[in-house]
Write a protein that holds these residues in place. Structure first.
Motif, PDB file in Angstrom:
ATOM      1  N   PRO A 242       0.843  -1.202   0.000  1.00  0.00           N
ATOM      2  CA  PRO A 242       0.000   0.000   0.000  1.00  0.00           C
ATOM      3  C   PRO A 242       0.876   1.248   0.000  1.00  0.00           C
ATOM      4  O   PRO A 242       2.032   1.214   0.435  1.00  0.00           O
ATOM      5  N   GLU A 243       0.326   2.350  -0.474  1.00  0.00           N
ATOM      6  CA  GLU A 243       1.117   3.570  -0.698  1.00  0.00           C
ATOM      7  C   GLU A 243       1.730   4.133   0.580  1.00  0.00           C
ATOM      8  O   GLU A 243       2.752   4.805   0.538  1.00  0.00           O
ATOM      9  N   ASP A 244       1.111   3.823   1.739  1.00  0.00           N
ATOM     10  CA  ASP A 244       1.621   4.378   2.997  1.00  0.00           C
ATOM     11  C   ASP A 244       2.654   3.458   3.657  1.00  0.00           C
ATOM     12  O   ASP A 244       3.058   3.681   4.795  1.00  0.00           O
ATOM     13  N   HIS A 245       3.084   2.431   2.935  1.00  0.00           N
ATOM     14  CA  HIS A 245       4.072   1.492   3.503  1.00  0.00           C
ATOM     15  C   HIS A 245       5.385   2.208   3.789  1.00  0.00           C
ATOM     16  O   HIS A 245       5.872   2.992   2.987  1.00  0.00           O
ATOM     17  N   ASN A 246       5.966   1.909   4.963  1.00  0.00           N
ATOM     18  CA  ASN A 246       7.240   2.511   5.353  1.00  0.00           C
ATOM     19  C   ASN A 246       8.035   1.482   6.145  1.00  0.00           C
ATOM     20  O   ASN A 246       7.554   0.951   7.147  1.00  0.00           O
ATOM     21  N   PHE A 247       9.257   1.197   5.705  1.00  0.00           N
ATOM     22  CA  PHE A 247      10.071   0.148   6.326  1.00  0.00           C
ATOM     23  C   PHE A 247      10.304   0.416   7.808  1.00  0.00           C
ATOM     24  O   PHE A 247      10.195  -0.484   8.646  1.00  0.00           O
ATOM     25  N   TYR A 248      10.606   1.671   8.152  1.00  0.00           N
ATOM     26  CA  TYR A 248      10.923   1.980   9.548  1.00  0.00           C
ATOM     27  C   TYR A 248       9.680   1.894  10.436  1.00  0.00           C
ATOM     28  O   TYR A 248       9.765   1.462  11.590  1.00  0.00           O
ATOM     29  N   ALA A 249       8.538   2.280   9.883  1.00  0.00           N
ATOM     30  CA  ALA A 249       7.286   2.144  10.634  1.00  0.00           C
ATOM     31  C   ALA A 249       6.976   0.663  10.872  1.00  0.00           C
ATOM     32  O   ALA A 249       6.495   0.279  11.946  1.00  0.00           O
ATOM     33  N   THR A 250       7.259  -0.172   9.878  1.00  0.00           N
ATOM     34  CA  THR A 250       7.056  -1.613  10.036  1.00  0.00           C
ATOM     35  C   THR A 250       7.960  -2.156  11.134  1.00  0.00           C
ATOM     36  O   THR A 250       7.531  -2.961  11.973  1.00  0.00           O
ATOM     37  N   CYS A 251       9.226  -1.725  11.154  1.00  0.00           N
ATOM     38  CA  CYS A 251      10.145  -2.141  12.219  1.00  0.00           C
ATOM     39  C   CYS A 251       9.627  -1.700  13.587  1.00  0.00           C
ATOM     40  O   CYS A 251       9.651  -2.476  14.551  1.00  0.00           O
ATOM     41  N   ARG A 252       9.161  -0.448  13.673  1.00  0.00           N
ATOM     42  CA  ARG A 252       8.618   0.038  14.953  1.00  0.00           C
ATOM     43  C   ARG A 252       7.470  -0.839  15.418  1.00  0.00           C
ATOM     44  O   ARG A 252       7.384  -1.229  16.583  1.00  0.00           O
ATOM     45  N   ASP A 253       6.588  -1.154  14.492  1.00  0.00           N
ATOM     46  CA  ASP A 253       5.386  -1.916  14.818  1.00  0.00           C
ATOM     47  C   ASP A 253       5.719  -3.364  15.171  1.00  0.00           C
ATOM     48  O   ASP A 253       5.285  -3.890  16.191  1.00  0.00           O
ATOM     49  N   LYS A 254       6.502  -4.013  14.324  1.00  0.00           N
ATOM     50  CA  LYS A 254       6.742  -5.454  14.474  1.00  0.00           C
ATOM     51  C   LYS A 254       7.791  -5.783  15.531  1.00  0.00           C
ATOM     52  O   LYS A 254       7.750  -6.852  16.134  1.00  0.00           O
ATOM     53  N   LEU A 255       8.745  -4.884  15.737  1.00  0.00           N
ATOM     54  CA  LEU A 255       9.839  -5.168  16.669  1.00  0.00           C
ATOM     55  C   LEU A 255       9.684  -4.467  18.010  1.00  0.00           C
ATOM     56  O   LEU A 255      10.540  -4.576  18.872  1.00  0.00           O
ATOM     57  N   GLY A 256       8.583  -3.707  18.146  1.00  0.00           N
ATOM     58  CA  GLY A 256       8.301  -3.079  19.436  1.00  0.00           C
ATOM     59  C   GLY A 256       9.192  -1.907  19.767  1.00  0.00           C
ATOM     60  O   GLY A 256       9.447  -1.622  20.947  1.00  0.00           O
ATOM     61  N   TRP A 257       9.704  -1.215  18.739  1.00  0.00           N
ATOM     62  CA  TRP A 257      10.517  -0.030  19.004  1.00  0.00           C
ATOM     63  C   TRP A 257       9.635   1.089  19.571  1.00  0.00           C
ATOM     64  O   TRP A 257       8.466   1.223  19.203  1.00  0.00           O
ATOM     65  N   ALA A 258      10.202   1.924  20.419  1.00  0.00           N
ATOM     66  CA  ALA A 258       9.438   3.033  20.993  1.00  0.00           C
ATOM     67  C   ALA A 258       9.069   4.043  19.922  1.00  0.00           C
ATOM     68  O   ALA A 258       9.872   4.346  19.018  1.00  0.00           O
ATOM     69  N   SER A 259       7.860   4.567  19.998  1.00  0.00           N
ATOM     70  CA  SER A 259       7.436   5.599  19.043  1.00  0.00           C
ATOM     71  C   SER A 259       7.516   6.992  19.668  1.00  0.00           C
ATOM     72  O   SER A 259       7.310   7.999  18.993  1.00  0.00           O
ATOM     73  N   GLU A 260       7.753   7.031  20.974  1.00  0.00           N
ATOM     74  CA  GLU A 260       7.982   8.328  21.621  1.00  0.00           C
ATOM     75  C   GLU A 260       8.761   8.082  22.924  1.00  0.00           C
ATOM     76  O   GLU A 260       8.767   6.965  23.460  1.00  0.00           O
ATOM     77  N   ILE A 261       9.421   9.107  23.387  1.00  0.00           N
ATOM     78  CA  ILE A 261      10.160   8.990  24.660  1.00  0.00           C
ATOM     79  C   ILE A 261       9.160   9.079  25.799  1.00  0.00           C
ATOM     80  O   ILE A 261       8.388  10.030  25.887  1.00  0.00           O
ATOM     81  N   ALA A 262       9.175   8.065  26.657  1.00  0.00           N
ATOM     82  CA  ALA A 262       8.228   8.056  27.773  1.00  0.00           C
ATOM     83  C   ALA A 262       8.527   9.208  28.734  1.00  0.00           C
ATOM     84  O   ALA A 262       9.678   9.592  28.941  1.00  0.00           O
ATOM     85  N   ALA A 263       7.465   9.759  29.285  1.00  0.00           N
ATOM     86  CA  ALA A 263       7.625  10.855  30.254  1.00  0.00           C
ATOM     87  C   ALA A 263       8.349  10.350  31.483  1.00  0.00           C
ATOM     88  O   ALA A 263       8.092   9.246  31.958  1.00  0.00           O
ATOM     89  N   SER A 264       9.259  11.163  31.998  1.00  0.00           N
ATOM     90  CA  SER A 264      10.036  10.731  33.183  1.00  0.00           C
ATOM     91  C   SER A 264       9.197  10.924  34.438  1.00  0.00           C
ATOM     92  O   SER A 264       8.269  11.698  34.472  1.00  0.00           O
TER      93      SER A 264
END
Length: 294
Positions: A272-294
């Protein structure tokens, strides 16, 4: 004129969820007046389907697009069979991780409509060819989109082997084996063994030792055009195996030579046109999408 008029469909066998999605997919495509051709094994899951049936090989020859319903393993199998035909592949995810099969069954019709209307990204991925030679004679051949792996099979013994790249001796190693991975496979078995994540556009191959005897053995990234040769040590007591995407094995013996090179043709993946490799890595590998509040 429609870009995709004749659409082939392949589904993973033995899954109720896949059958549900196949039925939905079939109804949608017929309603939209596409010519649907179903792969012969997949057809057995849809009794009374009333569709044209063809082998995987024939699908590659007569289809403008092949849709694979299942997990990444299903798409890997289809890719190996269809690479030579140059037909584009689109994955609908009914598996677990879904790095390659990125359309969800939840919004299947909406996402598929956009792809079929021409709103998609196409990328090409290379595969690996491997051969096993014994006493100068070819013993077997295989292809892989993810990886070619030398492993002990059912044995618990380490494997001794020599590695050559483009004819140059690299090292002798004792380990549980070696993963030879494409960029596509770098987020699969190679990653779990400590290999690097490689962007799919890279023309490179990574070699990842599996539990090597020496701690200095590390993954090596080489040019995608390299010829990799493994020579199984003559003193091995175990008989290791070579696997292709984890789905096919060739038994090897001491003294066998394994040659691995890039396949001369690539597979075409549709996203699909909105496909993005890094977004897929974030989603599938559980990478953080934002820095958690301290």
């Amino acid at each position: 004129m429609d870009q995709f008029r004749n659409i082939g469909v392949i589904g993973r066998l033995g899954s109720v969820k896949v059958v549900e999605t196949l039925r939905q997919l079939k109804q949608y495509l017929i309603r939209e007046n596409y010519h649907v051709i179903i792969e012969d094994d997949t057809a057995s899951m849809l009794p009374g389907h009333g569709l044209q049936v063809a082998s995987k090989k024939l699908l590659g020859e007569i289809c403008d697009l092949v849709i694979v319903v299942g997990g990444d393993g299903s798409l890997l199998g289809a890719a190996r069979e269809l690479a030579k035909s140059n037909v584009p592949l689109l994955g609908v995810n009914r598996g677990r991780l879904g790095f390659l099969t990125d359309i969800s069954p939840v919004d299947l019709e909406e996402r598929l409509a956009k792809v079929l209307a021409g709103e998609f990204i196409e990328e090409k991925r290379f595969l690996l060819d491997a051969s096993v030679e014994r006493n100068g004679q070819a013993l077997g051949f295989g292809a892989a989109l993810n990886d070619v792996v030398l492993h002990p099979g059912k044995s618990t013994r380490m494997i001794g082997f020599d590695l050559f790249i483009d004819g140059h001796f690299v090292y002798s190693q004792r380990s549980d084996g070696l993963i030879v991975s494409t960029p596509t496979g770098s987020t699969a078995y190679s990653l779990s063994a400590g290999g690097p994540i490689m962007h799919p556009k890279l023309d490179a191959i990574v070699l990842v030792p599996m539990f090597p005897h020496t701690l200095s053995s590390r993954p090596i990234v080489v040019d995608g055009k390299s010829e990799i040769k493994l020579v199984i040590g003559e003193t091995n007591e175990a008989y290791p195996q070579i696997s292709f995407d984890g789905q096919m094995n060739i038994a090897c013996a001491p003294g066998d030579i394994i040659r691995i090179t890039k396949k001369p043709f690539k597979i075409r993946l549709i996203h699909p046109e909105d496909h993005n490799f890094y977004a897929t890595c974030r989603d599938k590998l559980g990478w953080a999408s934002e820095i958690a509040a301290s």
